[in-house]
Design a protein around this motif. Structure first.
Motif, PDB file in Angstrom:
ATOM      1  N   LEU A  57     -15.809  24.513  62.473  1.00 52.91           N
ATOM      2  CA  LEU A  57     -14.382  24.435  61.966  1.00 52.91           C
ATOM      3  C   LEU A  57     -13.824  23.647  62.830  1.00 52.91           C
ATOM      4  CD1 LEU A  57     -12.281  24.109  59.787  1.00 52.91           C
ATOM      5  CD2 LEU A  57     -11.521  26.520  61.666  1.00 52.91           C
ATOM      6  N   ASN A  60      -8.442  22.619  64.498  1.00 52.22           N
ATOM      7  CA  ASN A  60      -7.507  23.361  63.405  1.00 52.22           C
ATOM      8  C   ASN A  60      -6.727  23.564  64.559  1.00 52.22           C
ATOM      9  OD1 ASN A  60     -10.033  24.309  65.983  1.00 52.22           O
ATOM     10  ND2 ASN A  60      -8.936  26.570  65.236  1.00 52.22           N
ATOM     11  N   TYR A  61      -6.680  23.062  65.743  1.00 51.38           N
ATOM     12  CA  TYR A  61      -5.655  22.709  66.594  1.00 51.38           C
ATOM     13  C   TYR A  61      -4.832  21.232  66.568  1.00 51.38           C
ATOM     14  CZ  TYR A  61      -9.306  22.209  69.962  1.00 51.38           C
ATOM     15  OH  TYR A  61      -9.990  20.967  70.736  1.00 51.38           O
ATOM     16  N   GLU A  82     -16.345  21.456  58.281  1.00 52.64           N
ATOM     17  CA  GLU A  82     -15.199  22.150  57.753  1.00 52.64           C
ATOM     18  C   GLU A  82     -14.269  21.117  59.283  1.00 52.64           C
ATOM     19  OE1 GLU A  82     -12.697  25.519  55.945  1.00 52.64           O
ATOM     20  OE2 GLU A  82     -14.272  26.276  56.536  1.00 52.64           O
ATOM     21  N   THR A  83     -13.287  20.858  58.365  1.00 49.56           N
ATOM     22  CA  THR A  83     -11.789  20.062  58.374  1.00 49.56           C
ATOM     23  C   THR A  83     -10.964  20.829  58.441  1.00 49.56           C
ATOM     24  OG1 THR A  83     -12.987  17.787  58.893  1.00 49.56           O
ATOM     25  CG2 THR A  83     -11.007  18.257  59.733  1.00 49.56           C
ATOM     26  N   CYS A  84      -9.683  21.038  59.555  1.00 48.43           N
ATOM     27  CA  CYS A  84      -9.057  22.119  58.923  1.00 48.43           C
ATOM     28  C   CYS A  84      -7.708  20.974  58.892  1.00 48.43           C
ATOM     29  CB  CYS A  84      -8.572  22.746  60.153  1.00 48.43           C
ATOM     30  SG  CYS A  84      -7.090  23.675  60.692  1.00 48.43           S
ATOM     31  N   ASP A  85      -6.710  20.951  57.948  1.00 49.95           N
ATOM     32  CA  ASP A  85      -5.818  19.850  56.841  1.00 49.95           C
ATOM     33  C   ASP A  85      -4.233  20.744  57.466  1.00 49.95           C
ATOM     34  OD1 ASP A  85      -7.971  18.706  55.111  1.00 49.95           O
ATOM     35  OD2 ASP A  85      -7.641  20.468  53.375  1.00 49.95           O
ATOM     36  N   PRO A  87      -3.118  22.382  60.670  1.00 45.52           N
ATOM     37  CA  PRO A  87      -3.506  22.715  61.684  1.00 45.52           C
ATOM     38  C   PRO A  87      -2.360  23.256  62.528  1.00 45.52           C
ATOM     39  CG  PRO A  87      -3.527  20.778  62.396  1.00 45.52           C
ATOM     40  CD  PRO A  87      -3.667  21.202  60.806  1.00 45.52           C
ATOM     41  N   THR A  95      -3.066  15.803  62.598  1.00 51.61           N
ATOM     42  CA  THR A  95      -4.305  16.129  62.433  1.00 51.61           C
ATOM     43  C   THR A  95      -5.309  15.463  62.365  1.00 51.61           C
ATOM     44  OG1 THR A  95      -4.449  15.392  59.901  1.00 51.61           O
ATOM     45  CG2 THR A  95      -3.247  17.110  59.693  1.00 51.61           C
ATOM     46  N   THR A 109     -16.691  15.501  56.674  1.00 47.84           N
ATOM     47  CA  THR A 109     -16.541  16.689  55.994  1.00 47.84           C
ATOM     48  C   THR A 109     -17.180  17.417  55.246  1.00 47.84           C
ATOM     49  OG1 THR A 109     -15.199  18.059  57.167  1.00 47.84           O
ATOM     50  CG2 THR A 109     -14.340  16.860  55.208  1.00 47.84           C
TER      51      THR A 109
END
Length: 362
Positions: A57, A60-61, A82-85, A87, A95, A109
């Motif tokens: 992942l 996320n920040y 996986e990419t955090c949409d 954060p 993002t 991703t």
């Protein structure tokens, strides 16, 4: 939009496009860090490379305005499992997807990064394309040309500038593709830092009256910088000198060492390196495709550090001159800060030189 990574060995990895919808081409390499993706994205050493993150992942920040290592990214693609949409971090400004779009970088991703990384480890780094999947449906043919050379002059600063204007010791940082935190680490330790282009002549550097010279990291094959070796040797003879990553390789080459391309390089934040003088093992941050050969290693240099996993050379020092270098990034401090001692060693060498000059004057 569906996307695909096409490798020169014929393999294909599917996913979803993020960032800028375009075609990206480069050497496909992987990084094992769990964090630090913003620094990775903006590290000039990744010029002409597609970076695969092994941690599942990423993003996320988010992206903030303070942690960039350069003013722009130089990589040509970014691949994640996986990419955090959405954060969540108090410093977040964008993002990952927004940043890649803004910078014109294509990402992919939803990729089986475990399988991809195992392939790279087995076959070595491969050239590849990231592109929209519909181009495959159109029957597009692929060739995999050689990547551009002499990347250092592309990423190096074009003009001399002051990073910091106050400090007891004056360091000239030769920019082969320097990460921002190298100058930042010197500044935090009380140095005045002047950054110069990679091909700056010795006389120009001498006019700046430095107390010491820092050779930075940078991209590409160190053999492409062979024309700079006489300058580096002359600098090492005249001033205390500290080299990092590419700077380490060029220092060794300037005294007769040679380098070789590694199977898939070292890229991560947990590489164990042993200091051969103390016997201690440091956990280090690394990013390089080439290493200094043990075969034909020059007698006037001493190996000071080795990689615990593969025994590759991670540090050298001149047997007489106040010049030393390391393959890893002591300024990165991936949790532990033991490698910061190298900067203190550099400061001590500069202070020793200033002290001897004062004695000579008196």
């Amino acid at each position: 939009m569906k996307g695909v990574l096409v490798l020169e060995n014929g393999s294909r990895f599917s996913g979803e496009l993020i960032g800028c919808v375009r075609k990206g081409y480069g050497e496909v390499v992987f990084h094992t860090g769990m964090t630090g993706y913003q620094e990775i994205l903006t590290d000039p050493s990744y010029a002409e490379q597609i970076v695969v993150m092994t941690y599942p992942l990423i993003g996320n920040y988010g992206i903030n305005g303070d942690d960039f290592e350069a003013k722009r990214p130089w990589l040509t693609g970014f691949v994640t499992g996986e990419t955090c949409d959405f954060p969540s971090h108090f410093r977040q400004e964008q993002t990952l997807d927004q940043y890649l779009s803004e910078q014109g970088i294509v990402g992919l991703t939803g990729v089986n990064t475990r399988s991809l990384v195992k392939m790279i480890r087995e076959e070595g780094s491969l050239k590849g394309y990231i592109l929209p999947a519909n181009l495959l449906a159109d029957g597009e043919k692929f060739d995999f040309p050689a990547l551009p050379r002499d990347l250092v002059r592309r990423v190096s600063t074009k003009q001399t500038y002051q990073h910091s204007v106050q400090g007891e010791s004056h360091v000239v940082l030769v920019d082969f593709g320097a990460k921002e935190n190298i100058a930042g680490a010197l500044t935090r330790l009380g140095c005045r830092v002047t950054v110069v282009p990679a091909d700056t002549e010795f006389e120009q550097i001498a006019r700046l009256q430095p107390d010491g010279i820092m050779l930075s990291n940078g991209p590409g094959d160190p053999a492409d910088c062979a024309d700079l070796l006489p300058l580096i040797k002359r600098l090492a003879t005249a001033y205390p000198l500290f080299g990092i990553c590419l700077g380490h390789q060029l220092l060794a080459m300037s005294f007769g060492a040679t380098t070789e391309k590694m199977r898939f390089g070292h890229r991560g934040s947990n590489h164990p390196v042993q200091d051969l003088r103390s016997g201690k093992v440091w956990i280090t941050s690394q990013n390089h495709s080439y290493s200094v050969r043990r075969e034909g290693f020059p007698a006037e240099l001493v190996v000071t550090h080795k990689h615990v996993n593969d025994d590759s050379i991670e540090g050298v020092a001149h047997s007489v001159l106040p010049a030393f270098s390391v393959q890893f990034h002591p300024e990165a401090c991936p949790g532990p800060q033991d490698a910061e001692a190298l900067f203190h060693r550099f400061l001590a060498l500069m202070n020793e030189r200033k002290g001897s000059q004062l004695v000579t004057t008196i």
